[in-house]
Design a protein around this motif. Structure first.
Motif, PDB file in Angstrom:
ATOM      1  N   TRP A  10     -15.333 -33.714 -31.628  1.00 31.54           N
ATOM      2  CA  TRP A  10     -15.114 -33.886 -30.194  1.00 31.54           C
ATOM      3  C   TRP A  10     -15.534 -32.682 -29.365  1.00 31.54           C
ATOM      4  CZ3 TRP A  10     -14.082 -38.531 -28.321  1.00 31.54           C
ATOM      5  CH2 TRP A  10     -13.445 -39.469 -29.123  1.00 31.54           C
ATOM      6  N   VAL A  21     -16.004 -34.856 -25.960  1.00 31.31           N
ATOM      7  CA  VAL A  21     -14.794 -34.819 -25.134  1.00 31.31           C
ATOM      8  C   VAL A  21     -15.145 -34.969 -23.651  1.00 31.31           C
ATOM      9  CG1 VAL A  21     -14.692 -32.298 -24.880  1.00 31.31           C
ATOM     10  CG2 VAL A  21     -12.596 -33.641 -24.752  1.00 31.31           C
ATOM     11  N   PHE A  28     -10.732 -39.202 -26.249  1.00 29.65           N
ATOM     12  CA  PHE A  28     -10.240 -37.948 -26.815  1.00 29.65           C
ATOM     13  C   PHE A  28      -8.717 -37.850 -26.662  1.00 29.65           C
ATOM     14  CE2 PHE A  28      -9.111 -33.442 -26.206  1.00 29.65           C
ATOM     15  CZ  PHE A  28      -9.477 -32.958 -27.449  1.00 29.65           C
TER      16      PHE A  28
END
Length: 195
Positions: A10, A21, A28
């Protein structure tokens, strides 16, 4: 990307210009694997996500597009992850390319040309340095001292020549009534009607 053991799924930029993200902030938030590496997520060549709650329909669509992005990448077994510098053909970091990137973002072309011209003038270095500090508004005028939280008594904040306005670089060198008369005289000597 090698095996993905050192790349965070992420939080690292491994799929493009933005990390996941940033592209999928809501996914996320509901992920239980925020700090997992790509290798841990794709160890069996199948993306295994764990979510902390059931997904909404619109989140399911986002998961589908996320899978489409992830399926364009393949991990290279027995190979380590590595970083490379995009601004150099050798892919190795150089201070020169980083400096060029930073200065291109901070200054416009015209301002950069002005600085190049200014540094090439045949004048003492202290004159060039003074002009450069004037152009970037870095002279210790009363305004700049106040902006840097340096205490200046209220009676000493005014222009040293006219005592009518706050001492700023533009006022001190261009609009002060005392300085304007000096500019007028100087321009007369040069036979120049206006600066």
């Amino acid at each position: 990307m090698g095996e993905g053991k050192q790349t965070l799924l992420w939080l690292d930029k491994w799929t493009g210009e933005e990390c996941l993200v940033v592209l999928y902030p809501r996914l996320f938030l509901i992920s239980e694997q925020k700090q997992d590496t790509v290798h841990k997520m794709d160890d069996t060549w199948v993306w295994e996500f764990r979510w902390r709650r059931e997904r909404f329909d619109w989140e399911a669509n986002q998961i589908l597009t996320l899978h489409q992005i992830l399926n364009t990448f393949s991990m290279k077994k027995l190979k380590n992850d590595y970083w490379y510098w995009k601004l150099e053909p050798s892919r190795e970091f150089s201070v020169k390319s980083a400096y060029k990137l930073l200065t291109s973002q901070r200054t416009t072309n015209e301002r950069q040309k002005l600085f190049v011209c200014m540094w090439k003038l045949h004048v003492p270095p202290k004159v060039s340095l003074f002009v450069w500090r004037l152009l970037i508004n870095a002279l210790p005028t009363k305004e700049n001292l106040l902006r840097r939280n340096i205490q200046v008594e209220p009676q000493h904040r005014l222009c040293v020549f006219c005592r009518a306005s706050l001492e700023t670089a533009p006022h001190l060198f261009c609009t002060c009534s005392k300085v304007v008369t000096i500019w007028d005289q100087w321009l007369t000597w040069l036979n120049c009607p206006a600066p």
